[in-house]
Structure formats: C-alpha cells, structure tokens
Design a protein around this motif. Structure first.
Motif, PDB file in Angstrom:
ATOM      1  N   ASP A 135       0.839  -1.195   0.000  1.00 61.99           N
ATOM      2  CA  ASP A 135       0.000   0.000   0.000  1.00 61.99           C
ATOM      3  C   ASP A 135       0.876   1.247   0.000  1.00 61.99           C
ATOM      4  O   ASP A 135       1.429   1.645   1.023  1.00 61.99           O
ATOM      5  CB  ASP A 135      -0.905  -0.004   1.230  1.00 61.99           C
ATOM      6  N   LEU A 136       0.990   1.878  -1.184  1.00 61.50           N
ATOM      7  CA  LEU A 136       1.815   3.078  -1.336  1.00 61.50           C
ATOM      8  C   LEU A 136       0.961   4.290  -1.692  1.00 61.50           C
ATOM      9  O   LEU A 136       1.463   5.268  -2.246  1.00 61.50           O
ATOM     10  CB  LEU A 136       2.871   2.835  -2.421  1.00 61.50           C
ATOM     11  N   ARG A 137      -0.301   4.234  -1.373  1.00 58.77           N
ATOM     12  CA  ARG A 137      -1.199   5.343  -1.683  1.00 58.77           C
ATOM     13  C   ARG A 137      -0.759   6.611  -0.955  1.00 58.77           C
ATOM     14  O   ARG A 137      -0.435   6.586   0.225  1.00 58.77           O
ATOM     15  CB  ARG A 137      -2.639   4.986  -1.289  1.00 58.77           C
ATOM     16  N   PHE A 138      -0.736   7.710  -1.726  1.00 61.08           N
ATOM     17  CA  PHE A 138      -0.399   9.040  -1.222  1.00 61.08           C
ATOM     18  C   PHE A 138       1.055   9.158  -0.737  1.00 61.08           C
ATOM     19  O   PHE A 138       1.412  10.167  -0.135  1.00 61.08           O
ATOM     20  CB  PHE A 138      -1.354   9.455  -0.081  1.00 61.08           C
ATOM     21  N   CYS A 139       1.874   8.160  -1.016  1.00 62.90           N
ATOM     22  CA  CYS A 139       3.293   8.229  -0.624  1.00 62.90           C
ATOM     23  C   CYS A 139       4.050   9.126  -1.601  1.00 62.90           C
ATOM     24  O   CYS A 139       3.667   9.269  -2.767  1.00 62.90           O
ATOM     25  CB  CYS A 139       3.918   6.835  -0.604  1.00 62.90           C
ATOM     26  N   SER A 140       5.134   9.708  -1.132  1.00 63.26           N
ATOM     27  CA  SER A 140       5.914  10.641  -1.943  1.00 63.26           C
ATOM     28  C   SER A 140       7.312  10.085  -2.182  1.00 63.26           C
ATOM     29  O   SER A 140       8.070   9.848  -1.239  1.00 63.26           O
ATOM     30  CB  SER A 140       5.996  11.998  -1.234  1.00 63.26           C
ATOM     31  N   PHE A 141       7.637   9.871  -3.490  1.00 61.65           N
ATOM     32  CA  PHE A 141       8.940   9.332  -3.869  1.00 61.65           C
ATOM     33  C   PHE A 141       9.585  10.150  -4.997  1.00 61.65           C
ATOM     34  O   PHE A 141      10.096   9.573  -5.955  1.00 61.65           O
ATOM     35  CB  PHE A 141       8.812   7.881  -4.354  1.00 61.65           C
ATOM     36  N   PRO A 142       9.587  11.438  -4.945  1.00 64.62           N
ATOM     37  CA  PRO A 142      10.171  12.196  -6.068  1.00 64.62           C
ATOM     38  C   PRO A 142      11.663  11.901  -6.205  1.00 64.62           C
ATOM     39  O   PRO A 142      12.435  11.993  -5.244  1.00 64.62           O
ATOM     40  CB  PRO A 142       9.934  13.661  -5.654  1.00 64.62           C
ATOM     41  N   GLY A 143      12.045  11.473  -7.432  1.00 64.24           N
ATOM     42  CA  GLY A 143      13.445  11.186  -7.710  1.00 64.24           C
ATOM     43  C   GLY A 143      13.975   9.943  -7.020  1.00 64.24           C
ATOM     44  O   GLY A 143      15.201   9.731  -6.989  1.00 64.24           O
ATOM     45  N   ALA A 144      13.107   9.097  -6.485  1.00 59.52           N
ATOM     46  CA  ALA A 144      13.547   7.922  -5.730  1.00 59.52           C
ATOM     47  C   ALA A 144      14.254   6.908  -6.626  1.00 59.52           C
ATOM     48  O   ALA A 144      13.941   6.768  -7.811  1.00 59.52           O
ATOM     49  CB  ALA A 144      12.366   7.268  -5.039  1.00 59.52           C
ATOM     50  N   GLU A 145      15.193   6.178  -6.044  1.00 57.47           N
ATOM     51  CA  GLU A 145      15.916   5.117  -6.745  1.00 57.47           C
ATOM     52  C   GLU A 145      15.174   3.801  -6.508  1.00 57.47           C
ATOM     53  O   GLU A 145      15.275   3.188  -5.435  1.00 57.47           O
ATOM     54  CB  GLU A 145      17.348   5.022  -6.216  1.00 57.47           C
ATOM     55  N   LEU A 146      14.422   3.386  -7.515  1.00 59.95           N
ATOM     56  CA  LEU A 146      13.614   2.173  -7.408  1.00 59.95           C
ATOM     57  C   LEU A 146      13.947   1.179  -8.521  1.00 59.95           C
ATOM     58  O   LEU A 146      13.132   0.325  -8.866  1.00 59.95           O
ATOM     59  CB  LEU A 146      12.121   2.526  -7.460  1.00 59.95           C
ATOM     60  N   LYS A 147      15.122   1.270  -9.070  1.00 64.63           N
ATOM     61  CA  LYS A 147      15.509   0.419 -10.183  1.00 64.63           C
ATOM     62  C   LYS A 147      15.401  -1.058  -9.811  1.00 64.63           C
ATOM     63  O   LYS A 147      15.897  -1.499  -8.773  1.00 64.63           O
ATOM     64  CB  LYS A 147      16.943   0.723 -10.618  1.00 64.63           C
ATOM     65  N   GLY A 148      14.713  -1.817 -10.679  1.00 62.78           N
ATOM     66  CA  GLY A 148      14.609  -3.262 -10.517  1.00 62.78           C
ATOM     67  C   GLY A 148      13.665  -3.727  -9.423  1.00 62.78           C
ATOM     68  O   GLY A 148      13.573  -4.927  -9.158  1.00 62.78           O
ATOM     69  N   LYS A 149      12.921  -2.817  -8.801  1.00 66.48           N
ATOM     70  CA  LYS A 149      12.014  -3.221  -7.733  1.00 66.48           C
ATOM     71  C   LYS A 149      10.771  -3.904  -8.301  1.00 66.48           C
ATOM     72  O   LYS A 149      10.376  -3.669  -9.446  1.00 66.48           O
ATOM     73  CB  LYS A 149      11.589  -2.018  -6.887  1.00 66.48           C
ATOM     74  N   VAL A 150      10.174  -4.775  -7.503  1.00 66.74           N
ATOM     75  CA  VAL A 150       8.939  -5.449  -7.896  1.00 66.74           C
ATOM     76  C   VAL A 150       7.783  -4.764  -7.184  1.00 66.74           C
ATOM     77  O   VAL A 150       7.659  -4.847  -5.959  1.00 66.74           O
ATOM     78  CB  VAL A 150       8.981  -6.949  -7.533  1.00 66.74           C
ATOM     79  N   LEU A 151       6.962  -4.058  -7.951  1.00 63.02           N
ATOM     80  CA  LEU A 151       5.824  -3.328  -7.400  1.00 63.02           C
ATOM     81  C   LEU A 151       4.512  -3.962  -7.837  1.00 63.02           C
ATOM     82  O   LEU A 151       3.498  -3.279  -8.009  1.00 63.02           O
ATOM     83  CB  LEU A 151       5.887  -1.862  -7.838  1.00 63.02           C
ATOM     84  N   SER A 152       4.527  -5.271  -8.006  1.00 64.14           N
ATOM     85  CA  SER A 152       3.327  -5.984  -8.419  1.00 64.14           C
ATOM     86  C   SER A 152       2.258  -5.872  -7.344  1.00 64.14           C
ATOM     87  O   SER A 152       2.526  -6.019  -6.153  1.00 64.14           O
ATOM     88  CB  SER A 152       3.659  -7.458  -8.668  1.00 64.14           C
ATOM     89  N   GLY A 153       1.058  -5.594  -7.768  1.00 65.62           N
ATOM     90  CA  GLY A 153      -0.058  -5.478  -6.844  1.00 65.62           C
ATOM     91  C   GLY A 153      -0.052  -4.211  -6.010  1.00 65.62           C
ATOM     92  O   GLY A 153      -0.864  -4.071  -5.104  1.00 65.62           O
ATOM     93  N   ALA A 154       0.855  -3.288  -6.306  1.00 65.04           N
ATOM     94  CA  ALA A 154       0.968  -2.074  -5.488  1.00 65.04           C
ATOM     95  C   ALA A 154      -0.239  -1.168  -5.675  1.00 65.04           C
ATOM     96  O   ALA A 154      -0.749  -1.004  -6.784  1.00 65.04           O
ATOM     97  CB  ALA A 154       2.246  -1.323  -5.849  1.00 65.04           C
ATOM     98  N   LEU A 155      -0.680  -0.575  -4.580  1.00 67.16           N
ATOM     99  CA  LEU A 155      -1.714   0.443  -4.623  1.00 67.16           C
ATOM    100  C   LEU A 155      -1.007   1.790  -4.618  1.00 67.16           C
ATOM    101  O   LEU A 155      -0.432   2.197  -3.603  1.00 67.16           O
ATOM    102  CB  LEU A 155      -2.645   0.309  -3.415  1.00 67.16           C
ATOM    103  N   LEU A 156      -1.027   2.464  -5.763  1.00 66.36           N
ATOM    104  CA  LEU A 156      -0.257   3.693  -5.949  1.00 66.36           C
ATOM    105  C   LEU A 156      -1.155   4.911  -6.127  1.00 66.36           C
ATOM    106  O   LEU A 156      -0.706   5.935  -6.643  1.00 66.36           O
ATOM    107  CB  LEU A 156       0.663   3.548  -7.164  1.00 66.36           C
ATOM    108  N   LEU A 157      -2.376   4.800  -5.723  1.00 64.94           N
ATOM    109  CA  LEU A 157      -3.325   5.894  -5.900  1.00 64.94           C
ATOM    110  C   LEU A 157      -2.759   7.215  -5.376  1.00 64.94           C
ATOM    111  O   LEU A 157      -2.373   7.335  -4.217  1.00 64.94           O
ATOM    112  CB  LEU A 157      -4.630   5.563  -5.170  1.00 64.94           C
TER     113      LEU A 157
END
Length: 228
Positions: A104-126
C-alpha cells in the motif's frame, strides 16, 4: 490385521456351548487413524501465513485490469512505515501480484527515488508521487496507479502488466524498451511520454492512441495511425 482394525471376541465351542474368549493382543506401533484420513502436519504460523496470503490475493483479484477510479479499495494501511516498503517491493508471486501483505503506497511521496529493478506488483499507488523516479527494469503487475504522478519518471525496460494508469500524470515518462500489456490510460496526461522500442500489446496501442494527450513523436512510437 491393520492396527486400526477393531478387536472383536472370538467364539469357541466348549462342551457343546458357545463361549467367547478375548482376541489375541495387537501390537500397535503407530497411532491409529481412520482409513483415508490425510496426514497433516501444519504449524500454526504457516497456516496463518497462508490465510493472510489468500486474503490479500482475494482483495487484489477483486481489482479488475481496468478498474477505474471508482474502484472500491481496502482501507489504508495503518503501518507508519508502509511507504518504506517501496524500496523492498514484493517478492512473492510476482506475476500474479500475490503476497502476504498488500503493498500500500497510496499518497506516498517518492520524487526522484531510486527504485531500479524493484517489484511493485499489486501495489496500490493511488495519488502517489513518483515524479522523476528511477524505475528502470521495475516489474509492475496489476498495480493500481490511478492519479499517480509519474512526471519525468524513467521506466526504461520495465514490465507494465495490467496496470491502471487512468488519470495519471505521465508527462515526459520514459517507457523506452518497456513491455506494456493489458494497461489502461484513460484520462492520463501522456504529453511527451516516450515509447521508443517498447513492446506494446495491440489493445494497449488502441487505448493509447485514443488519448488526445498522446501527440507527435509519442504517437509515432506507439504506432498510431495518423499524425494526431
């Protein structure tokens, strides 16, 4: 005789009369169980883990590929560190977005974040902020990214499978060499998005080309008919 066979008295004839004598002793080497009764050896933690996984899977399966912004979502995760899980991602059941806990990543803030190669399957990114995030080779399967800000994010060589981008800000987002299938983009801002060398499903091409914000080189890269 089976260890589970019931013991019955044996009738013998003594002096013209029938008399009962006890059966011979049975040496039982293992606990008795009914025939066809399965042998189960499950620890309580394992059962709890499986139960949690099934509950999460059921909630994610309830999100169709083209859910739209009116989709009913589970309550917001109360974990104060839930946004930090983006840097770990999901590692269980990547293809079908099944895990022991909703990402659950809803309303989270990741500007410029390093997320290379991460698995975000099923993520709630609203309504999350992923503007300028480095998301090369990210795996996103059945992610719910309605209204998410991907402005300037780099999703080069990513796997975008059944992701709901409806209403998302994809301005200048790089989908270079990405695999895109079963995704939706209704009302998304696609201005300046790059799809160079991307492998895009035929239905995804149709949906992308129907969006008025997809113009210029972006339409050419997607394979739209007409200049737009």
């Amino acid at each position: 005789m089976s260890p589970c066979t019931s013991q019955t008295a044996h009738n013998v004839q003594i002096g013209g009369r029938m008399s009962a004598r006890p059966p011979p002793p049975i040496h039982q080497t293992a606990p008795c169980r009914r025939m066809h009764e399965p042998l189960v050896n499950l620890s309580l933690p394992r059962v709890a883990s499986w139960t949690a996984a099934l509950m999460v899977a059921a909630s994610l399966q309830a999100l169709p590929a083209h859910a739209g912004s009116n989709q009913r979502l589970p309550p917001l995760d109360s974990d104060p560190l839930r946004c930090e899980r983006a840097f770990t991602g999901n590692t269980i059941g990547q293809a079908n977005a099944v895990s022991d806990k909703i990402l659950d990543l809803r309303f989270c803030s990741f500007p410029g974040a390093e997320l290379k190669g991460k698995v975000l399957s099923g993520a709630l990114l609203l309504n999350a902020d992923l503007s300028g995030a480095q998301m090369q080779e990210v795996v996103m399967s059945k992610a719910y990214a309605v209204g998410t800000n991907f402005k300037g994010a780099d999703l080069t060589s990513s796997v975008v499978d059944r992701v709901d981008f409806d209403g998302a800000n994809l301005t200048g987002t790089k989908f270079t060499n990405a695999v895109i299938t079963g995704a939706t983009f209704k009302g998304a801002n696609l201005d300046g998005a790059s799809f160079e060398d991307a492998l895009i499903g035929s239905e995804d091409v149709r949906r992308l080309c129907a969006e008025p914000s997809l113009t210029g080189d972006s339409r050419v890269q997607v394979g739209c008919r007409g200049s737009g």
